[in-house]
Design a protein around this motif. Structure first.
Motif, PDB file in Angstrom:
ATOM      1  N   ALA A 185       0.825  -1.210   0.000  1.00 19.61           N
ATOM      2  CA  ALA A 185       0.000   0.000   0.000  1.00 19.61           C
ATOM      3  C   ALA A 185       0.860   1.263   0.000  1.00 19.61           C
ATOM      4  CB  ALA A 185      -0.928  -0.015   1.216  1.00 19.61           C
ATOM      5  N   LYS A 186       1.912   1.262   0.802  1.00 18.98           N
ATOM      6  CA  LYS A 186       2.817   2.422   0.849  1.00 18.98           C
ATOM      7  C   LYS A 186       3.462   2.668  -0.516  1.00 18.98           C
ATOM      8  CE  LYS A 186       4.135   2.162   5.747  1.00 18.98           C
ATOM      9  NZ  LYS A 186       5.242   1.872   6.689  1.00 18.98           N
ATOM     10  N   LYS A 187       3.857   1.602  -1.152  1.00 17.46           N
ATOM     11  CA  LYS A 187       4.529   1.720  -2.447  1.00 17.46           C
ATOM     12  C   LYS A 187       3.589   2.227  -3.537  1.00 17.46           C
ATOM     13  CE  LYS A 187       7.217  -0.975  -5.802  1.00 17.46           C
ATOM     14  NZ  LYS A 187       7.798  -2.309  -6.103  1.00 17.46           N
ATOM     15  N   ASN A 188       2.319   1.819  -3.480  1.00 15.80           N
ATOM     16  CA  ASN A 188       1.390   2.100  -4.572  1.00 15.80           C
ATOM     17  C   ASN A 188       0.414   3.240  -4.318  1.00 15.80           C
ATOM     18  OD1 ASN A 188       1.620  -0.225  -6.774  1.00 15.80           O
ATOM     19  ND2 ASN A 188       2.001  -1.128  -4.771  1.00 15.80           N
ATOM     20  N   TYR A 189       0.144   3.562  -3.038  1.00 18.08           N
ATOM     21  CA  TYR A 189      -0.908   4.535  -2.772  1.00 18.08           C
ATOM     22  C   TYR A 189      -0.524   5.664  -1.819  1.00 18.08           C
ATOM     23  CZ  TYR A 189      -4.067   1.309  -5.114  1.00 18.08           C
ATOM     24  OH  TYR A 189      -4.680   0.513  -6.049  1.00 18.08           O
ATOM     25  N   ARG A 190       0.600   5.584  -1.148  1.00 21.14           N
ATOM     26  CA  ARG A 190       0.951   6.633  -0.185  1.00 21.14           C
ATOM     27  C   ARG A 190       1.249   7.950  -0.895  1.00 21.14           C
ATOM     28  NH1 ARG A 190       5.795   5.561   3.965  1.00 21.14           N
ATOM     29  NH2 ARG A 190       6.902   5.347   1.976  1.00 21.14           N
ATOM     30  N   ASN A 191       0.679   9.031  -0.375  1.00 19.50           N
ATOM     31  CA  ASN A 191       0.979  10.387  -0.841  1.00 19.50           C
ATOM     32  C   ASN A 191       0.701  11.355   0.300  1.00 19.50           C
ATOM     33  OD1 ASN A 191      -1.849  10.997  -0.817  1.00 19.50           O
ATOM     34  ND2 ASN A 191      -2.065  10.150  -2.884  1.00 19.50           N
ATOM     35  N   LYS A 192       0.589  12.631   0.024  1.00 16.64           N
ATOM     36  CA  LYS A 192       0.443  13.625   1.094  1.00 16.64           C
ATOM     37  C   LYS A 192      -0.877  13.502   1.848  1.00 16.64           C
ATOM     38  CE  LYS A 192      -1.386  17.229  -1.978  1.00 16.64           C
ATOM     39  NZ  LYS A 192      -1.197  18.603  -2.477  1.00 16.64           N
ATOM     40  N   ASN A 193      -1.856  12.799   1.261  1.00 11.89           N
ATOM     41  CA  ASN A 193      -3.152  12.615   1.919  1.00 11.89           C
ATOM     42  C   ASN A 193      -3.457  11.160   2.285  1.00 11.89           C
ATOM     43  OD1 ASN A 193      -4.177  15.292   2.018  1.00 11.89           O
ATOM     44  ND2 ASN A 193      -4.615  15.188  -0.178  1.00 11.89           N
ATOM     45  N   LYS A 194      -2.525  10.268   1.996  1.00 19.33           N
ATOM     46  CA  LYS A 194      -2.742   8.837   2.224  1.00 19.33           C
ATOM     47  C   LYS A 194      -1.582   8.273   3.046  1.00 19.33           C
ATOM     48  CE  LYS A 194      -6.411   8.778  -0.411  1.00 19.33           C
ATOM     49  NZ  LYS A 194      -6.713  10.198  -0.152  1.00 19.33           N
ATOM     50  N   PHE A 195      -1.932   7.650   4.175  1.00 19.49           N
ATOM     51  CA  PHE A 195      -0.913   7.115   5.087  1.00 19.49           C
ATOM     52  C   PHE A 195      -1.286   5.681   5.477  1.00 19.49           C
ATOM     53  CE2 PHE A 195      -1.523  11.644   5.621  1.00 19.49           C
ATOM     54  CZ  PHE A 195      -0.239  12.151   5.473  1.00 19.49           C
ATOM     55  N   PHE A 196      -0.266   4.857   5.696  1.00 20.29           N
ATOM     56  CA  PHE A 196      -0.502   3.446   6.005  1.00 20.29           C
ATOM     57  C   PHE A 196       0.388   2.993   7.158  1.00 20.29           C
ATOM     58  CE2 PHE A 196      -1.567   4.109   1.558  1.00 20.29           C
ATOM     59  CZ  PHE A 196      -2.819   3.520   1.469  1.00 20.29           C
ATOM     60  N   TYR A 197      -0.227   2.229   8.080  1.00 22.76           N
ATOM     61  CA  TYR A 197       0.497   1.739   9.247  1.00 22.76           C
ATOM     62  C   TYR A 197       0.114   0.294   9.540  1.00 22.76           C
ATOM     63  CZ  TYR A 197       0.861   6.795   9.997  1.00 22.76           C
ATOM     64  OH  TYR A 197       1.090   8.144   9.833  1.00 22.76           O
ATOM     65  N   THR A 198       1.070  -0.443  10.084  1.00 23.07           N
ATOM     66  CA  THR A 198       0.790  -1.807  10.527  1.00 23.07           C
ATOM     67  C   THR A 198       0.133  -1.760  11.903  1.00 23.07           C
ATOM     68  OG1 THR A 198       2.714  -2.630   9.313  1.00 23.07           O
ATOM     69  CG2 THR A 198       1.779  -4.082  11.002  1.00 23.07           C
ATOM     70  N   TYR A 199      -0.935  -2.541  12.066  1.00 25.06           N
ATOM     71  CA  TYR A 199      -1.663  -2.583  13.335  1.00 25.06           C
ATOM     72  C   TYR A 199      -0.997  -3.576  14.279  1.00 25.06           C
ATOM     73  CZ  TYR A 199      -5.517  -3.210  16.643  1.00 25.06           C
ATOM     74  OH  TYR A 199      -6.273  -3.278  17.771  1.00 25.06           O
ATOM     75  N   LYS A 200      -0.663  -3.099  15.481  1.00 28.98           N
ATOM     76  CA  LYS A 200      -0.074  -3.972  16.510  1.00 28.98           C
ATOM     77  C   LYS A 200      -0.715  -3.644  17.857  1.00 28.98           C
ATOM     78  CE  LYS A 200       4.381  -4.467  14.151  1.00 28.98           C
ATOM     79  NZ  LYS A 200       5.863  -4.229  14.241  1.00 28.98           N
ATOM     80  N   LYS A 201      -1.842  -4.286  18.131  1.00 28.84           N
ATOM     81  CA  LYS A 201      -2.580  -4.176  19.399  1.00 28.84           C
ATOM     82  C   LYS A 201      -3.279  -2.831  19.604  1.00 28.84           C
ATOM     83  CE  LYS A 201       0.124  -7.634  21.884  1.00 28.84           C
ATOM     84  NZ  LYS A 201       0.913  -7.941  23.107  1.00 28.84           N
TER      85      LYS A 201
END
Length: 235
Positions: A79-95
């Protein structure tokens, strides 16, 4: 949360590639589903998609500040490689959801809650309440087991490379979903079903299939659709 299935085994971007294929029932299913959910989200809101997978849906919200989280680091990296930009952010969920308190206007959980047991789901929803603003909303979609979904699931388990037999551990119908959300102290403000026949016409015409998604919404007032949806606010 415990992981009942190792979702890191799913090929990174698998469902994104199906969506972009724009051919066949499975691709049409995701298009019709995402079009429905997208319609419910105000472009001006700060949006969080939980269980975002490869980021496809977040990527569709072009004019919305949107955040995606998922337990699969492989999908988040895609997702980070294909969709991240100034309005799109992605994080791994850990608890915990890696966001500040009361920072989100709208949360979507698209076909996620069926993968969690009640205890896991309660913990996740408490996190949702923490990050949600005072007047924020949450939208849920999940398979409707008071429809022909169980038959469809059996068929998918035969033809799909990924079986839902061990993935779908929490099975909802309209009544059970309503009761569960009330038990979590949510006020259900909108509820219904969607997706009936539209995706299954994709082999004849993909464009026609997407157009009929709107007619499906009307038909689902009289017939149970394959997917449930509910929009809630905190009581």
């Amino acid at each position: 949360m415990k992981i009942k299935t190792n979702y890191n085994k799913i090929i990174p971007g698998y469902y994104d590639l199906i969506y972009k294929k724009k051919k066949g029932i499975q691709s049409a299913w995701h298009h019709v589903k995402f079009n429905f959910v997208k319609h419910e989200i105000d472009k001006k809101l700060v949006h969080l998609d939980i269980g975002c997978g490869p980021g496809t849906f977040v990527g569709l919200l072009e004019k919305t500040k949107s955040i995606g989280i998922d337990i699969s680091s492989n999908q988040i990296n895609y997702a980070k490689k294909n969709y991240r930009n100034k309005n799109k952010f992605f994080y791994t969920y850990k608890k915990k959801i890696p966001l500040k308190n009361k920072s989100i206007d709208f949360i979507s959980l698209v076909e996620l809650i069926e993968h969690l047991d009640n205890k896991e789901l309660s913990l996740l929803l408490n996190e949702c309440k923490r990050v949600l603003k005072k007047d924020g909303k949450i939208l849920f979609t999940t398979p409707n087991y008071f429809s022909f979904w169980p038959v469809l699931e059996i068929i998918l388990n035969f033809i799909s490379p990924f079986s839902y037999k061990h993935q779908h551990i929490n099975k909802f119908n309209k009544k059970r979903l309503f009761m569960f959300l009330n038990s979590q102290n949510f006020n259900v403000i909108k509820m219904g079903t969607f997706i009936l026949i539209a995706p299954f016409l994709a082999p004849l015409s993909f464009k026609l299939s997407l157009f009929l998604g709107k007619i499906d919404n009307f038909l689902c007032k009289f017939f149970p659709g394959f997917l449930l949806y509910a929009i809630v606010k905190n009581n």
